[in-house]
Enzyme design. Structure first.
Site, PDB file in Angstrom:
ATOM      1  N   ARG A  89      51.027  16.750  52.001  1.00 40.46           N
ATOM      2  CA  ARG A  89      52.348  17.398  52.019  1.00 40.46           C
ATOM      3  C   ARG A  89      53.368  16.685  52.902  1.00 40.46           C
ATOM      4  O   ARG A  89      54.551  16.994  52.853  1.00 40.46           O
ATOM      5  CB  ARG A  89      52.200  18.865  52.449  1.00 40.46           C
ATOM      6  CG  ARG A  89      51.725  19.740  51.308  1.00 40.46           C
ATOM      7  CD  ARG A  89      51.681  21.183  51.724  1.00 40.46           C
ATOM      8  NE  ARG A  89      50.502  21.481  52.531  1.00 40.46           N
ATOM      9  CZ  ARG A  89      50.394  22.540  53.329  1.00 40.46           C
ATOM     10  NH1 ARG A  89      51.406  23.364  53.484  1.00 40.46           N
ATOM     11  NH2 ARG A  89      49.279  22.751  54.000  1.00 40.46           N
ATOM     12  N   ASN A 103      51.668  20.172  58.710  1.00 39.29           N
ATOM     13  CA  ASN A 103      51.310  19.790  57.342  1.00 39.29           C
ATOM     14  C   ASN A 103      52.484  19.227  56.564  1.00 39.29           C
ATOM     15  O   ASN A 103      52.294  18.598  55.541  1.00 39.29           O
ATOM     16  CB  ASN A 103      50.768  21.019  56.584  1.00 39.29           C
ATOM     17  CG  ASN A 103      49.485  21.514  57.209  1.00 39.29           C
ATOM     18  OD1 ASN A 103      48.482  20.806  57.242  1.00 39.29           O
ATOM     19  ND2 ASN A 103      49.531  22.714  57.764  1.00 39.29           N
TER      20      ASN A 103
HETATM   21 MG    MG Z   1      44.779  22.794  57.640  1.00 38.89          MG
END
Ligand code: MG
Ligand code: UD1
Length: 478
Positions: free
Chosen positions: A24, A243
């Protein structure tokens, strides 16, 4: 000696999982090398491991392994990380299995993640103390939105902080009821190495994701009668993972705000803690004032009563007592460092480069660049000038638009300017050259030979005037 002190003497070995791809982030840089506060995410984790005196630090690498390993060599003082490669990446349990051969049986293993950068040393010490050489200690947190996290399942009817922990269930494997649990596993655990190794050997991948889950060892502990303790933190920042670019930016702001508040607690006056960035270390003596939008990088120290104007970028520098850095000044000492003497005035719009050493009360004004040069007390270069590879004496006045021509196209040479010299405007001092003390250089001169002390030196075309000069005229339009 109490029990906790005794337990804390167990050697601690740290495993940092850093093999994941970080899809991501949508970046070619491995996720754990993205920066928070100017430092790679995983380097923060290694710093903290070093801070608690970890015996071994094993980083599990996979995606971008070579880049990660190269980036981390020699970046952390006091600890040399070892690397365990995980290829392919079959889950967190599989990751720790790769590290296991590097972990001695007599230690407590702390499992950390390379993308959870702000985990604190105190939290880790507390978790190791909870493990106490015989328990599995999990760092947990209660969150409003537990989606995506492993849920802490306690013995039925005891789903409160006191209830015995039975297992961790991953989101994708959880029942409806389990998904409602808001206490989640942070990804951090402390576990005696000898127990960890027996449990790692029993992992399988029969679950919704077909992965070897490290979290399955909780179930094995329960079966083996090994106590599992959940140590709850209420500091979401310490367990926040990165992330995506948005999460990275959010964590960066939170981290910066925390650093800003820590400085203000020491008495530093920040015009706006939300517009302050520290990407390194900043040491401040008393009564320092910092205006908005300043960025500090590397190692910077500010003496008492120093004032930093708005929009300055300052890296690897020491600013002495009472100096004032006016707005929009860029200072970068890189490896050689920069020092600004007591009571000096720098900027606005000044640039100090590596090896700039300004004495007390030196003035450096707008659009003046100083590199690898020493200016003694009271020297001034106030406008549009360049001093490179120069040694400038006390009280020298260096005129607007003057430069040291320090580079002949192949080599750099030094310019030496004695005390009390006055260099007029728009001069070129062609190095190597020495301007004798007390000398004067006439404005607009190009000086190629050293000059005697006290002399006036001028080197420019003689001025000529032609009376009644008629400028050419345009021919009339036909
Ligand atoms: Mg994770
Ligand atoms: C994991 C936990 C979950 C917890 C969450 C906290 C498991 C099975 N689940 O889930 O209970 O709530 O973290 O954030 O452990 N990694 C490797 N190799 C692998 C897989 C992962 O090194 O094969 C690394 C990743 O790079 C990352 C860390 O391990 O640094 C965690 O992996 P991730 O995939 O994010 O685990 P989660 O599914 O989030």
């Amino acid at each position: 000696m109490n029990q906790i002190q005794k337990d804390n003497q167990e050697p601690v070995d740290v495993v940092i999982m850093a093999a994941g791809k970080g899809t991501r982030m949508k970046s070619s840089l491995p996720k754990v090398l993205h920066r928070l506060g100017g430092r790679a995410l995983v380097a923060h984790v290694i710093d903290t491991a070093a801070g608690i005196g970890a015996r071994h630090v094993v980083v599990v690498t996979g995606h971008g392994a070579t880049d990660v390993e190269t980036a981390l060599e020699g970046t952390v003082a006091g600890v040399t990380p070892q690397f365990a490669r995980q290829m392919p990446q079959l889950g967190t349990g599989h990751a720790v299995q790769q590290a296991a051969p590097l972990l001695p049986d007599d230690g407590t293993v702390l499992v950390l993640s390379g993308d959870v950068p702000l985990i604190g040393a105190d939290t880790l010490r507390a978790l190791v103390a909870e493990s106490a050489g015989r328990r599995l200690a999990l760092l947990t947190i209660e969150v409003d939105d537990p989606q995506g996290y492993g849920r802490i399942v306690r013995v039925q009817g005891q789903q409160d902080a006191e209830g015995e922990v039975q297992s961790i269930v991953e989101e994708k494997d959880a029942s409806e009821a389990q998904r409602a649990i808001r206490e989640i596993y942070s990804g951090v655990m402390a576990v005696p190495a000898r127990l960890l190794k027996t449990w790692l050997a029993r992992l399988d991948n029969r679950n919704a994701q077909g992965e070897y889950y490290l979290t399955d060892i909780v179930g094995f502990a329960a079966v083996d009668g090994v106590p599992v303790v959940a140590h709850r933190t209420d500091d979401a920042l310490q367990v926040a993972g990165v992330n995506s670019p948005a999460q990275l930016a959010a964590l960066e702001r939170a981290h910066q705000l925390r650093q800003a508040h820590a400085l203000m607690a020491q008495g530093v006056r920040l015009a706006d803690p939300a517009r302050f960035d520290l990407r390194g270390t900043l040491v401040c003596e008393s009564d320092v004032e910092i205006d908005v939008n300043c960025v500090f990088e590397g190692a910077v120290s500010l003496g008492a009563d120093v004032r930093i104007g708005a929009n300055c970028v300052i890296a690897n520098a020491r600013i002495e007592t009472g100096a004032v850095i006016h707005p929009f000044t860029h200072i970068d000492g890189e490896k050689a460092g920069v020092t600004v003497g007591a009571g000096a005035l720098v900027g606005p719009f000044a640039r100090l480069r590596p090896g700039a050493r300004l004495g007390a009360e030196v003035h450096i004004g707008n659009f003046v660049e100083v590199k690898n040069s020493t200016l003694a007390a009271g020297a001034k270069a106030n406008h549009l000038a360049y001093l490179g590879d120069a040694t400038v004496g006390q009280r020298v006045n260096y005129g607007a638009g003057s430069i040291t021509a320090n580079y002949d196209g192949a080599n750099k040479h030094r310019t030496i300017i004695g005390d009390d010299v006055h260099v007029g405007s728009n001069c070129v001092l062609v190095a190597p050259i020495t301007i004798g003390a007390g000398g004067t250089i006439g404005g607009g001169s190009t000086i190629t030979k050293s000059t005697e002390p006290g002399a006036l030196t001028i080197s420019r075309a003689k001025q000529a005037s032609y009376a009644g000069w008629q400028r050419p005229q345009k021919a009339p339009k036909s």
